[in-house]
Scaffold this motif. Structure first.
Motif: not given
Length: 202
Positions: A95, A99, A156
């Protein structure tokens, strides 16, 4: 001893020290690495934007929502360390990698980074393979052909949902976090008599 430090009641200093030590239960040997954009280290009294808030309020905010946990550098570090105890830290690392991936402006660098993320987290037998279904894995593989900023969004999102519904509740129920939150509650109840902010040594 400096005058500022001497001004703190001994019991408050001991409580502040213990409070920091409690978080160490989560943070011990927790390093997220440079690729994720976070060091995984505790930032006590950070001065950067939203991070510049009382540490105890930060801790209590982690149980309000998963979003608040993920928006806190201390929270991410603590959650990562907890996931390591469950051998599922790859979900958060993926994750975080996504980002950071979204911030890449160069198309060339984005394509290169996309393949690295896929090989590390998505493909079969990946060293840090995340738990996603076959359809999502194949969709992500196809998305690599263009490698836009959104090519990992589906994977994600599913990984985030898994963490929020599965690991996050266990994190909040863990003895270490519950103990830390109890101390944070006590600290916010008596802000005038005992501040848990680290004393200045100037």
């Amino acid at each position: 001893m400096c005058r500022t430090l001497a001004a703190f009641p001994t019991t408050c200093l001991e409580r502040a020290k213990e409070f920091k030590t409690r978080l160490g239960i989560f943070l011990h040997k927790s390093e997220l690495g440079c690729d994720t954009g976070s060091t995984g280290k505790l930032e006590w009294g950070s001065k950067h934007g939203k991070e510049n808030r009382n540490f105890s309020e930060d801790v209590l905010g982690w149980r309000e929502s998963f979003d608040l946990l993920l928006s806190s550098k201390n929270g991410v570090a603590a959650f990562h360390a907890f996931l390591k105890t469950e051998f599922s830290e790859e979900n958060l690392e993926f994750w975080l990698a996504c980002e950071e991936f979204k911030k890449i402006q160069s198309a060339t660098k984005r394509a290169s980074r996309a393949h690295r993320i896929f090989e590390e987290f998505i493909c079969s037998e990946a060293p840090k393979e995340v738990n996603i279904d076959h359809e999502t894995r194949e969709l992500t593989r196809m998305n690599l052909q263009t490698a836009t900023a959104t090519c990992f969004d589906t994977a994600q999102g599913k990984t985030r949902t898994l963490m929020e519904k599965d690991s996050y509740p266990r994190f909040l129920k863990s003895p270490a976090y519950r103990d830390l939150a109890a101390q944070a509650s006590a600290a916010t109840a008596t802000p005038s008599s005992c501040s848990l902010a680290e004393p200045s040594h100037t």
